[in-house]
Structure formats: structure tokens, C-alpha cells
Design an enzyme around this catalytic site. Sequence first.
Site, PDB file in Angstrom:
ATOM      1  N   GLU A  40     -36.494  54.038  43.116  1.00 56.91           N
ATOM      2  CA  GLU A  40     -35.941  55.392  43.252  1.00 56.91           C
ATOM      3  C   GLU A  40     -34.426  55.290  43.184  1.00 56.91           C
ATOM      4  OE1 GLU A  40     -37.216  56.765  47.094  1.00 56.91           O
ATOM      5  OE2 GLU A  40     -39.288  56.204  46.669  1.00 56.91           O
ATOM      6  N   LYS A  60     -30.702  55.688  44.560  1.00 59.27           N
ATOM      7  CA  LYS A  60     -30.086  55.722  45.885  1.00 59.27           C
ATOM      8  C   LYS A  60     -29.033  56.822  45.867  1.00 59.27           C
ATOM      9  CE  LYS A  60     -28.382  52.753  49.559  1.00 59.27           C
ATOM     10  NZ  LYS A  60     -27.417  53.675  50.100  1.00 59.27           N
ATOM     11  N   ASP A  80     -26.188  59.203  46.966  1.00 54.82           N
ATOM     12  CA  ASP A  80     -25.047  58.982  47.852  1.00 54.82           C
ATOM     13  C   ASP A  80     -24.713  60.252  48.635  1.00 54.82           C
ATOM     14  OD1 ASP A  80     -23.144  57.531  49.079  1.00 54.82           O
ATOM     15  OD2 ASP A  80     -21.716  57.555  47.418  1.00 54.82           O
ATOM     16  N   TYR A  97     -37.146  61.698  50.295  1.00 53.89           N
ATOM     17  CA  TYR A  97     -37.689  60.437  49.792  1.00 53.89           C
ATOM     18  C   TYR A  97     -38.711  59.771  50.708  1.00 53.89           C
ATOM     19  CZ  TYR A  97     -33.771  58.747  52.636  1.00 53.89           C
ATOM     20  OH  TYR A  97     -32.896  58.535  53.644  1.00 53.89           O
ATOM     21  N   LYS A 142     -27.135  47.706  45.013  1.00 53.11           N
ATOM     22  CA  LYS A 142     -25.908  48.507  44.934  1.00 53.11           C
ATOM     23  C   LYS A 142     -25.175  48.200  43.635  1.00 53.11           C
ATOM     24  CE  LYS A 142     -24.464  50.583  48.669  1.00 53.11           C
ATOM     25  NZ  LYS A 142     -24.206  50.006  49.901  1.00 53.11           N
ATOM     26  N   CYS A 162      12.050  72.320  44.115  1.00 51.86           N
ATOM     27  CA  CYS A 162      10.967  72.686  43.202  1.00 51.86           C
ATOM     28  C   CYS A 162      11.297  72.247  41.766  1.00 51.86           C
ATOM     29  CB  CYS A 162      10.740  74.186  43.256  1.00 51.86           C
ATOM     30  SG  CYS A 162       9.544  74.746  42.044  1.00 51.86           S
ATOM     31  N   CYS A 215      11.952  75.754  39.801  1.00 52.75           N
ATOM     32  CA  CYS A 215      12.996  76.745  40.103  1.00 52.75           C
ATOM     33  C   CYS A 215      14.120  76.167  40.954  1.00 52.75           C
ATOM     34  CB  CYS A 215      12.397  77.956  40.802  1.00 52.75           C
ATOM     35  SG  CYS A 215      11.910  77.616  42.502  1.00 52.75           S
ATOM     36  N   CYS A 238       6.531  75.384  47.355  1.00 49.76           N
ATOM     37  CA  CYS A 238       7.707  76.140  46.939  1.00 49.76           C
ATOM     38  C   CYS A 238       7.486  77.570  47.430  1.00 49.76           C
ATOM     39  CB  CYS A 238       7.833  76.118  45.417  1.00 49.76           C
ATOM     40  SG  CYS A 238       9.038  77.306  44.814  1.00 49.76           S
ATOM     41  N   CYS A 276       9.552  81.967  41.641  1.00 53.02           N
ATOM     42  CA  CYS A 276       9.501  80.688  40.936  1.00 53.02           C
ATOM     43  C   CYS A 276       8.773  80.866  39.599  1.00 53.02           C
ATOM     44  CB  CYS A 276       8.772  79.665  41.801  1.00 53.02           C
ATOM     45  SG  CYS A 276       8.363  78.160  40.928  1.00 53.02           S
TER      46      CYS A 276
HETATM   47  S1  IVH Z   1     -35.347  54.805  52.055  1.00 51.52           S
HETATM   48  C1  IVH Z   1     -36.732  52.929  55.896  1.00 51.52           C
HETATM   49  N1  IVH Z   1     -34.738  55.914  49.739  1.00 51.52           N
HETATM   50  O1  IVH Z   1     -29.644  54.969  51.902  1.00 51.52           O
HETATM   51  C2  IVH Z   1     -36.116  53.260  54.606  1.00 51.52           C
HETATM   52  N2  IVH Z   1     -33.035  55.683  51.359  1.00 51.52           N
HETATM   53  O2  IVH Z   1     -28.518  52.464  52.916  1.00 51.52           O
HETATM   54  C3  IVH Z   1     -35.138  54.334  54.713  1.00 51.52           C
HETATM   55  N3  IVH Z   1     -30.872  56.612  50.683  1.00 51.52           N
HETATM   56  O3  IVH Z   1     -30.042  55.680  55.319  1.00 51.52           O
HETATM   57  C4  IVH Z   1     -34.393  54.675  53.526  1.00 51.52           C
HETATM   58  N4  IVH Z   1     -31.507  57.317  48.696  1.00 51.52           N
HETATM   59  O4  IVH Z   1     -29.783  57.662  53.746  1.00 51.52           O
HETATM   60  C5  IVH Z   1     -34.307  55.517  50.951  1.00 51.52           C
HETATM   61  N5  IVH Z   1     -34.363  56.925  47.668  1.00 51.52           N
HETATM   62  C6  IVH Z   1     -33.905  56.532  48.870  1.00 51.52           C
HETATM   63  C7  IVH Z   1     -32.574  56.737  49.279  1.00 51.52           C
HETATM   64  C8  IVH Z   1     -32.177  56.286  50.537  1.00 51.52           C
HETATM   65  C9  IVH Z   1     -30.503  57.237  49.563  1.00 51.52           C
HETATM   66  C10 IVH Z   1     -29.971  56.329  51.838  1.00 51.52           C
HETATM   67  C11 IVH Z   1     -30.577  56.649  53.176  1.00 51.52           C
HETATM   68  C12 IVH Z   1     -30.445  55.405  54.012  1.00 51.52           C
HETATM   69  C13 IVH Z   1     -29.403  54.634  53.260  1.00 51.52           C
HETATM   70  C14 IVH Z   1     -29.563  53.154  53.503  1.00 51.52           C
END
Ligand code: IVH
Length: 674
Positions: free
Chosen positions: A117, A119, A121, A226, A314, A408, A411, A426, A431
Site C-alpha cells: 500500500e 505510505k 504522509d 488502511y 521509505k 520597499c 516605492c 510596505c 505603492c
Molecule cells: S499500517 C500496525 N498502512 O505510517 C500498523 N500505516 O510510520 C499500523 N501510514 O502511524 C500502520 N500509510 O500513520 C499503515 N498504508 C498504511 C499507511 C500507514 C501511512 C502511517 C501511519 C503509521 C505510520 C508509521
Amino acid sequence: MAESISFEEAKQRVEELTDQLNEYSYQYYVLDNPTISDSEYDTLYQELVGLEETYPRLVQSDSPTQRVGGPALAGFEKVTHDQQMLSLDNAFSLDELKAFDERIKRLTNHSFHYICELKIDGLAISLRYENGKYIQAATRGDGTTGENVTPNVRAIKAVPLKLQEPVNLEARGEIYMPKASFKKLNEERDESGEAVFANPRNAAAGTLRNLDPKITAQRNLNIFLYSLPVIEGETIDAQSEALNRMEQLGLKTNPEKKIFQSIEEVWDFIKEIQEKRNDLAYEIDGVVIKVDELSVQDEIGYTVKAPRWAIAYKFPAEEAKTTIRGIEWSVGRTGTVTPTAVMDPVHLAGTTVQRASLHNVDLIKEKDIRLNDKVFIHKAGDIIPEVIRVDFSERPAESSPYPIPTHCPACNSELVHLEDEVALRCMNPKCPAQAAEKLVHFVSRNAMNIDGFGEKLALQVYEKELVQDVADIYGLTKEQLMQLDKIAEKSAAKLVEAVEDSKKQSLERLLFGLGIRHVGSKAARILAERFETMENLQTASKEELIAIEGLGDTIAESILAFFELEEAQQLIRKLQAYNLNMAYTGPKFSEEKAEDTFFNGKTIVLTGKLEHFSRPELKERLILLGAKVTGSVSTKTDILIAGEDAGSKMKKAQELAIHIMNEEELLDELDRKG
Ligand code: IVH
């Protein structure tokens, strides 16, 4: 009195509308697939508002009218999570992923799959539903105890207030701010002198932790769920099944997910996502790899902090190194003076970057950025190039701190650094850099609304030096306008007429048009109604200003500061000399005046298409005349105002023998008494 719409009938309709509107909202925000137009939605929504106003007892907890509306909170309560909200271990290379794969294979003999999946942010959130109804949202906090953010999360439209089935569950996911919303928010903050958010995650967290749900509603947060730790009465066997089940129930999940047999396939997927990353509408910082089968997950187990059956790969931080060659300063409409770094061109996250916003003067000092410094840059939210830090080891020996401008760039008037702001400003309302932008604002629709005077024309008359300030518009002649691109005699004459006409506009438009900081169209309206003339407002004290509901300290101070400026006083005198109206001419609701209007105290419903008004316009006007405007016809209705193509409301009003008024009668009545 006519026969009543029974309570039962109203109840049934409220439930019907609530369900219908929730379904439309789900199609729009979760499935991204709207099935009705905005105006159709609004009509149904208004009908529901009307019924709920008539029968407040009927308001459902999942009514779309309840998304925002509660008061701001005093603080957040604590919520203890039934199951800990864990974090994830990280991997940064294929080798680390292989080590993860081997560890798992040591811990189980069963065959299994990986599900990948994105991740997201953002920040982790836990949602609870009872009987399919949204009842609670909590942040992760320290994993054991989080904060109750139920009202704020309710304001996020992608969070369903009611699920497709009446189940009890807890779902977890990530709240995020889309890149485009992040960009817009930071631009607005830059312009108003507020500190910008470093990335969409901070922006989402700051928004969610704001005590006023109205702020959450304005900022366009979104969600992906998720995990499904609890769903009562059901057995779920795999993560992929949990995602599908959530989707079925109306919870938004991310579409970019895939099941694989081997870690090598997982690696290919990661590379594929990395390619796509910059094109996604939201920021991701990696890919999460999970064992799909829950029985195998249980077998593998957990460490204190994280599951052993999952890992977050990451992405390497996308950074580039380049050299600062100059700093440019630009002036916005409200006078904020913002710096932009000009650098040697460098490739970063899919584009060549040569400029980066430095946001404000404080940031230059804080990071000690100097000319010819080597700096690391990245893209905040994958889109906005920013300087992260200076590489001090490469700083030339003869370098000296960047001299912050004191005057400025446009002006040359002295700049101020207000105490509560990070920006330089300003304050000269004349201006030239501000003037062009001010002109565009002055003629715009919500300000003086000068027909035919658009942004292009405003910029042109400014560049051709036909005007220096907004008042000069009133001195423009037909001959001068004919010198401009694509303006023939006829349209020049029309423009002069439109400019002349705009002199009559009510005070609130002029106030808004002047572009006083923090005075938006709503505040301008309140001020105009309360003080009635420009002169009264100019002489108002701070106490008088802050005593007005809806105005705070900031607006009051800004108004006082504006009228104190010699330049502002001159500008107002100049506008007066052109005979501009400086009084409020809009409808005013004061008890004595309203008493003798025809509409005072009447309950009115609007239906059908009206030629002379938009619905919100008419509604506001009637309210100011003392009427109550509701969304549906009942025995309490005194008048139905019916435009073209009036449908079921008309029928109902006829049945209930309610006074039906057409647009002509309405106009007569408004002319006479309004
Ligand atoms: S699973 C027990 N799935 O990443 C497993 N986390 O670094 C719990 N996050 O605190 C997390 N996308 O806030 C999971 N597809 C995803 C995610 C995800 C973002 C975040 C989540 C977690 C953090 C961990």
C-alpha cells in the site's frame, strides 16, 4: 388555518433527505464520481435545512447539516485506544527488504502473500462507528492515549457520517492535505504574513488540532483508511479483505494497492510507485508492505512498538544542492514583501528548479542564508521548492549576512516588521507594486463590480500610467480608454458609463474594495451596516469596533491603522471629490423599521427560478426585512415566493392554501415597503 404537514411526514422526509444527501456526498467525495449537480444537491440540502429549522427535534446525528456548526472547543479530551496504535519499522534499501523477508520466513512455515500500500504522509487517525453512525475520531497520540478530535474530523467531507450498513467498527487510517490545498494554504499564509507550514503533514496536523472545526471545514483535508482492527460479528481473514470490506461500507481506501508472492515483485512495485510519486494528488513518503493473511500475521506477532509482519519502505529524500545567486523581493496587494531565492538551475523531483520561495524575512535570518552559499533544496509537498539548509562547510570566507531591505523595492518607503508577523510589509497604500494588484481587486465582482472592467484591463490602465491609484479610475475618459488594446469607441463609452454607475455602490463594496487588511466582504458588510457612513467608521474608536459581534481585535486594529494613514485619508478625500457614495444603501434590519414592512415576522419559502434575484440574495434581503426563510412548506409557512417551474412546493402550498406570490408581486412589495 390550513391542515398541517404532520410530524410523521416531516420525519419521514428528513430521514429520506439525510440518507439521500449522504449518498450523494459519498459518491462525490469517496468514489470521486458525482451523480447530481451542485445545484440539485443545494436544493435538497436547503429543503433539509428548512425542515430541521421547523422541527429541530428531527435533526439526525448523521445529517449533513451537522458537519460543522458546533462551537469551538476549549481543549481536547483524551481517548484511550482499545488496541494500541502502533508504528512501523522502516527499510531504506532492497537489502533491508530482503532481510525483512527472511526474518518473516523464519517466523512462519505457512505460505503467504505480501500486500503493498502507499505510505500516505499525513497523520494517523482512529474512527469509530456504532450502528453505522460516525461517533468518534481520535488521534494516535503516544499510541495508547490520543486526543478526541470528533468535531474536526466530522468536518472532513470524505469521512462518511453514516456507513452503507449498520455495523459497529473501528477503522484506522491517515488524514492528509492534498498537495494543491497545501500550496494554496501556504500562499495565503505568505500573503497575510503568517508562518507557512513546512509540509502537508504539518498542515494537516495543525488543522486537525485547531480548536475550531470551521477551520477544518475550510482547509480541505482528506482521508484514506488502511486498517480495520474491529468489526463486530464478522470474521476478516486478510488485509486485502479488510480493505475491500471498508470500501463496501463507504470508507475511503487508497486504490494503489497490490498483492505479490515475492519480495522481488514488491521491489518492482516500489520502483513503479516512485516513478508516479510526483503525479499523485497527495504526498507519500514510501510504500508499506504487509503480510496479507491475518492468521500468518498473528503467528509472526509484534515487537513493543511495531508489527513484525509489516515494514515501511521509505523513499530516499529528494534533495538537491545548488548555489544562491540572488534574492528577489516582491510586493503583494496587501504590501507583504516576500523574498525568492534565485539559484543555479538544478534537477529536483522531476523538474528543473531555479527559484525557491524563502517565504519571509525571518526565515532568511533563521537559516542564515547568504549570497553565494551552497544550499540543499527539496520540494515541500512534492511541489514547492524550498531551501532546507546551508552547507556551512562550503561557505566562502569573505561571506557576510544578507542585508535585510529596509525600504520597499517598488516605492522606497520604509518597511515595517509588525510584531505578530513573520513578513516585512510596505504600508504605503500608494505603492506602485501594490497599486496594480489593488486596482484589480477594487473593480472585482465582490468589490465595486465595474461591468467590463476585468483584470486585464485593470493591469493595462495601470501599465499605461492612466491611473496611479483606485480613485483615478473615476477620471478616465472615453478617449483614454480607446488607446487600449481591443477597446473601440462603443465599449469605451460603455466602460465610462459602468465606472460612473459604480459610484452609487453601497458602502460595504467600497470598504471591501479598498483592500484594508483582514477586512473581507463579510466584515465590510457588518461595518457598513453598523456605521452607515464612511465618516462614522473613520471616527470609530477601538472599543466601538471590538464591541461588534463578528469582529475581533485583529480587524479592529487593522481598520484603525488604515484610517490613521495620511495616504488613506487622501485617497478617501479624492474618492469623495469624484462624488462616490460613502453611505450604506443596502437593506437594514432594525426592529422599528422592520416592524412596518410587509415581510416582518413572516415565514417564507422560496421555490422555482427567479429572474431578478439569486436565491441566497433574496433570502438575505428578506431576512433583513424581518422574515424567516425556511426550506419547506408547512402550516407555519405564510408566503411561498414562486418563480418559474415551481414544482412540489407549489402544489403543497396550494393544498395548504398558503399565500403564493409571483416575482412581479414580490418586486412591487419590495419597492413599496422594502
Ligand atoms: S499500517 C500496525 N498502512 O505510517 C500498523 N500505516 O510510520 C499500523 N501510514 O502511524 C500502520 N500509510 O500513520 C499503515 N498504508 C498504511 C499507511 C500507514 C501511512 C502511517 C501511519 C503509521 C505510520 C508509521
